[in-house]
Write a protein that holds these residues in place. Structure first.
Motif, PDB file in Angstrom:
ATOM      1  N   SER A 109       0.831  -1.206   0.000  1.00  0.00           N
ATOM      2  CA  SER A 109       0.000   0.000   0.000  1.00  0.00           C
ATOM      3  C   SER A 109       0.863   1.253   0.000  1.00  0.00           C
ATOM      4  O   SER A 109       0.552   2.230  -0.685  1.00  0.00           O
ATOM      5  CB  SER A 109      -0.946   0.004   1.208  1.00  0.00           C
ATOM      6  N   SER A 110       1.966   1.248   0.754  1.00  0.00           N
ATOM      7  CA  SER A 110       2.877   2.391   0.701  1.00  0.00           C
ATOM      8  C   SER A 110       3.463   2.552  -0.698  1.00  0.00           C
ATOM      9  O   SER A 110       3.573   3.667  -1.231  1.00  0.00           O
ATOM     10  CB  SER A 110       4.005   2.226   1.718  1.00  0.00           C
ATOM     11  N   ARG A 111       3.831   1.437  -1.321  1.00  0.00           N
ATOM     12  CA  ARG A 111       4.423   1.492  -2.661  1.00  0.00           C
ATOM     13  C   ARG A 111       3.412   2.012  -3.683  1.00  0.00           C
ATOM     14  O   ARG A 111       3.783   2.707  -4.633  1.00  0.00           O
ATOM     15  CB  ARG A 111       4.932   0.115  -3.057  1.00  0.00           C
ATOM     16  N   ALA A 112       2.137   1.694  -3.485  1.00  0.00           N
ATOM     17  CA  ALA A 112       1.108   2.143  -4.428  1.00  0.00           C
ATOM     18  C   ALA A 112       0.626   3.559  -4.129  1.00  0.00           C
ATOM     19  O   ALA A 112       0.464   4.374  -5.045  1.00  0.00           O
ATOM     20  CB  ALA A 112      -0.066   1.177  -4.418  1.00  0.00           C
ATOM     21  N   TYR A 113       0.397   3.864  -2.844  1.00  0.00           N
ATOM     22  CA  TYR A 113      -0.164   5.173  -2.484  1.00  0.00           C
ATOM     23  C   TYR A 113       0.923   6.248  -2.446  1.00  0.00           C
ATOM     24  O   TYR A 113       0.804   7.268  -3.134  1.00  0.00           O
ATOM     25  CB  TYR A 113      -0.875   5.093  -1.137  1.00  0.00           C
ATOM     26  N   GLN A 114       1.939   6.071  -1.638  1.00  0.00           N
ATOM     27  CA  GLN A 114       2.980   7.100  -1.576  1.00  0.00           C
ATOM     28  C   GLN A 114       3.903   7.034  -2.794  1.00  0.00           C
ATOM     29  O   GLN A 114       4.490   8.038  -3.179  1.00  0.00           O
ATOM     30  CB  GLN A 114       3.802   6.968  -0.288  1.00  0.00           C
ATOM     31  N   GLY A 115       4.006   5.844  -3.409  1.00  0.00           N
ATOM     32  CA  GLY A 115       4.797   5.700  -4.618  1.00  0.00           C
ATOM     33  C   GLY A 115       4.013   6.099  -5.858  1.00  0.00           C
ATOM     34  O   GLY A 115       4.273   7.122  -6.472  1.00  0.00           O
ATOM     35  N   GLY A 116       3.006   5.274  -6.216  1.00  0.00           N
ATOM     36  CA  GLY A 116       2.230   5.565  -7.414  1.00  0.00           C
ATOM     37  C   GLY A 116       1.459   6.864  -7.316  1.00  0.00           C
ATOM     38  O   GLY A 116       1.474   7.692  -8.236  1.00  0.00           O
ATOM     39  N   ALA A 121       9.894   7.537  -4.899  1.00  0.00           N
ATOM     40  CA  ALA A 121      10.632   6.466  -5.567  1.00  0.00           C
ATOM     41  C   ALA A 121      10.423   5.147  -4.833  1.00  0.00           C
ATOM     42  O   ALA A 121      10.491   5.086  -3.599  1.00  0.00           O
ATOM     43  CB  ALA A 121      12.115   6.801  -5.618  1.00  0.00           C
ATOM     44  N   ASP A 122      10.190   4.086  -5.587  1.00  0.00           N
ATOM     45  CA  ASP A 122       9.956   2.778  -4.972  1.00  0.00           C
ATOM     46  C   ASP A 122      11.151   2.350  -4.134  1.00  0.00           C
ATOM     47  O   ASP A 122      10.986   1.796  -3.046  1.00  0.00           O
ATOM     48  CB  ASP A 122       9.655   1.742  -6.053  1.00  0.00           C
ATOM     49  N   GLU A 123      12.343   2.599  -4.605  1.00  0.00           N
ATOM     50  CA  GLU A 123      13.526   2.181  -3.857  1.00  0.00           C
ATOM     51  C   GLU A 123      13.611   2.905  -2.517  1.00  0.00           C
ATOM     52  O   GLU A 123      14.060   2.328  -1.522  1.00  0.00           O
ATOM     53  CB  GLU A 123      14.804   2.431  -4.672  1.00  0.00           C
ATOM     54  N   HIS A 174      -6.211   8.255  -7.281  1.00  0.00           N
ATOM     55  CA  HIS A 174      -6.598   6.851  -7.090  1.00  0.00           C
ATOM     56  C   HIS A 174      -6.373   6.025  -8.349  1.00  0.00           C
ATOM     57  O   HIS A 174      -6.084   4.824  -8.258  1.00  0.00           O
ATOM     58  CB  HIS A 174      -8.043   6.780  -6.605  1.00  0.00           C
ATOM     59  N   GLY A 175      -6.445   6.670  -9.520  1.00  0.00           N
ATOM     60  CA  GLY A 175      -6.083   5.955 -10.740  1.00  0.00           C
ATOM     61  C   GLY A 175      -4.608   5.598 -10.760  1.00  0.00           C
ATOM     62  O   GLY A 175      -4.227   4.493 -11.187  1.00  0.00           O
ATOM     63  N   ALA A 176      -3.758   6.502 -10.281  1.00  0.00           N
ATOM     64  CA  ALA A 176      -2.322   6.222 -10.198  1.00  0.00           C
ATOM     65  C   ALA A 176      -2.038   5.113  -9.195  1.00  0.00           C
ATOM     66  O   ALA A 176      -1.156   4.275  -9.404  1.00  0.00           O
ATOM     67  CB  ALA A 176      -1.563   7.493  -9.828  1.00  0.00           C
ATOM     68  N   VAL A 177      -2.794   5.091  -8.102  1.00  0.00           N
ATOM     69  CA  VAL A 177      -2.644   4.027  -7.109  1.00  0.00           C
ATOM     70  C   VAL A 177      -2.993   2.670  -7.727  1.00  0.00           C
ATOM     71  O   VAL A 177      -2.260   1.686  -7.573  1.00  0.00           O
ATOM     72  CB  VAL A 177      -3.542   4.304  -5.884  1.00  0.00           C
ATOM     73  N   ALA A 178      -4.124   2.608  -8.437  1.00  0.00           N
ATOM     74  CA  ALA A 178      -4.538   1.356  -9.063  1.00  0.00           C
ATOM     75  C   ALA A 178      -3.504   0.868 -10.072  1.00  0.00           C
ATOM     76  O   ALA A 178      -3.188  -0.332 -10.137  1.00  0.00           O
ATOM     77  CB  ALA A 178      -5.897   1.531  -9.732  1.00  0.00           C
ATOM     78  N   ALA A 179      -2.965   1.790 -10.860  1.00  0.00           N
ATOM     79  CA  ALA A 179      -1.950   1.409 -11.842  1.00  0.00           C
ATOM     80  C   ALA A 179      -0.692   0.893 -11.158  1.00  0.00           C
ATOM     81  O   ALA A 179      -0.054  -0.063 -11.633  1.00  0.00           O
ATOM     82  CB  ALA A 179      -1.624   2.605 -12.738  1.00  0.00           C
ATOM     83  N   ALA A 180      -0.328   1.499 -10.029  1.00  0.00           N
ATOM     84  CA  ALA A 180       0.850   1.046  -9.300  1.00  0.00           C
ATOM     85  C   ALA A 180       0.647  -0.347  -8.734  1.00  0.00           C
ATOM     86  O   ALA A 180       1.547  -1.201  -8.801  1.00  0.00           O
ATOM     87  CB  ALA A 180       1.180   2.031  -8.183  1.00  0.00           C
ATOM     88  N   PHE A 181      -0.516  -0.621  -8.171  1.00  0.00           N
ATOM     89  CA  PHE A 181      -0.796  -1.970  -7.685  1.00  0.00           C
ATOM     90  C   PHE A 181      -0.663  -2.991  -8.812  1.00  0.00           C
ATOM     91  O   PHE A 181      -0.090  -4.073  -8.630  1.00  0.00           O
ATOM     92  CB  PHE A 181      -2.202  -2.042  -7.083  1.00  0.00           C
ATOM     93  N   ALA A 182      -1.212  -2.677  -9.981  1.00  0.00           N
ATOM     94  CA  ALA A 182      -1.145  -3.600 -11.109  1.00  0.00           C
ATOM     95  C   ALA A 182       0.306  -3.855 -11.514  1.00  0.00           C
ATOM     96  O   ALA A 182       0.686  -5.002 -11.823  1.00  0.00           O
ATOM     97  CB  ALA A 182      -1.940  -3.049 -12.289  1.00  0.00           C
ATOM     98  N   ARG A 183       1.136  -2.813 -11.506  1.00  0.00           N
ATOM     99  CA  ARG A 183       2.554  -2.994 -11.843  1.00  0.00           C
ATOM    100  C   ARG A 183       3.257  -3.881 -10.831  1.00  0.00           C
ATOM    101  O   ARG A 183       4.060  -4.756 -11.195  1.00  0.00           O
ATOM    102  CB  ARG A 183       3.256  -1.634 -11.918  1.00  0.00           C
ATOM    103  N   LEU A 184       2.976  -3.666  -9.556  1.00  0.00           N
ATOM    104  CA  LEU A 184       3.610  -4.478  -8.524  1.00  0.00           C
ATOM    105  C   LEU A 184       3.244  -5.952  -8.683  1.00  0.00           C
ATOM    106  O   LEU A 184       4.097  -6.836  -8.576  1.00  0.00           O
ATOM    107  CB  LEU A 184       3.191  -3.984  -7.136  1.00  0.00           C
ATOM    108  N   ALA A 185       1.956  -6.214  -8.934  1.00  0.00           N
ATOM    109  CA  ALA A 185       1.513  -7.603  -9.087  1.00  0.00           C
ATOM    110  C   ALA A 185       2.164  -8.245 -10.308  1.00  0.00           C
ATOM    111  O   ALA A 185       2.555  -9.420 -10.266  1.00  0.00           O
ATOM    112  CB  ALA A 185      -0.008  -7.647  -9.198  1.00  0.00           C
TER     113      ALA A 185
END
Length: 219
Positions: A109-116, A121-123, A174-185
């Motif tokens: 969730s941090s990677r998607a919300y604060q990241g995406g 940066a994810d790193e 929230h669209g950016a969050v959803a896209a980030a979750f999809a990338r992580l998966a």
């Protein structure tokens, strides 16, 4: 944080549920924990941010922030601090005791919300996790995906127009969050399983149980 079930009867596993606002994660986390307990497993059901007194205090700061709210770096640090306490005082002890842990949100969730959503940066987010929580990762991450219209309807029913500071952010965020979750998966298929969250809670639960059984095995 809720302990459910009998003394440990199988190797401990750590399962997280992830997804955007209105995906139904909290409902599915409860259903999953109950189903695992019914199979004779000892289960800790918990959530992020939260799960310990200290982390719950930080949760209140995050969801109802003072003043103008938090900029993404400060928000990321607060989430990492809450997670560090949660891991040290609840998650790792439960796993050591042989309990299965079911957590409503975690690192991703941090990677998607604060990241995406927040463009961190994810790193940098992974580095905070290594420092605060020893890099702990779940055995299985269940990503629950729903159509935007379904999520909107669920949020309206759940919040009645009084969303917290993060849920109330605009559709672009929230669209950016959803896209980030999809990338992580897509990047970590060995850890993630993606579940369609549309339909009844019972139907989604059956899909999740099938995925858990296939990935982790169940007694």
């Amino acid at each position: 944080m809720v302990d459910i079930g009998a003394p440990p009867a199988a190797p401990a596993r750590f399962i997280t549920l992830e997804g955007g606002e209105g995906a139904g994660k909290s409902t599915q986390a409860r259903l999953l924990a109950d189903a695992l307990a019914a199979r004779g497993l000892a289960v800790l059901l918990t959530r992020e941010p939260g799960g310990t007194p200290g982390a719950e205090a930080i949760r209140r700061l995050l969801l109802d922030p003072p003043g103008e709210g938090w900029l993404p770096p400060a928000e990321a640090l607060l989430f990492a601090a809450a997670r560090a306490d949660h891991v040290a005082r609840a998650i790792r002890p439960a796993l050591t005791q042989g309990r299965w842990v079911v957590c409503d949100r975690f690192l991703d969730s941090s990677r998607a919300y604060q990241g995406g959503g927040g463009a961190m940066a994810d790193e940098a987010l992974l580095a905070l996790h290594r420092i605060g929580s020893g890099g702990l990762l779940p055995d299985l991450t269940v990503l629950v995906e729903v159509a935007p219209a379904v999520a909107t309807a669920r949020l309206a029913e759940r919040d009645g127009g009084a969303s917290d500071a993060i849920a109330a952010r605009d559709a672009g965020y929230h669209g950016a969050v959803a896209a980030a979750f999809a990338r992580l998966a897509a990047a970590e298929p060995a850890r993630f399983v993606t579940i369609a969250g549309d339909g009844s809670a019972e139907a989604v639960h059956r899909r999740i149980m099938a995925a858990v059984a296939a990935r982790l095995g169940l007694p």
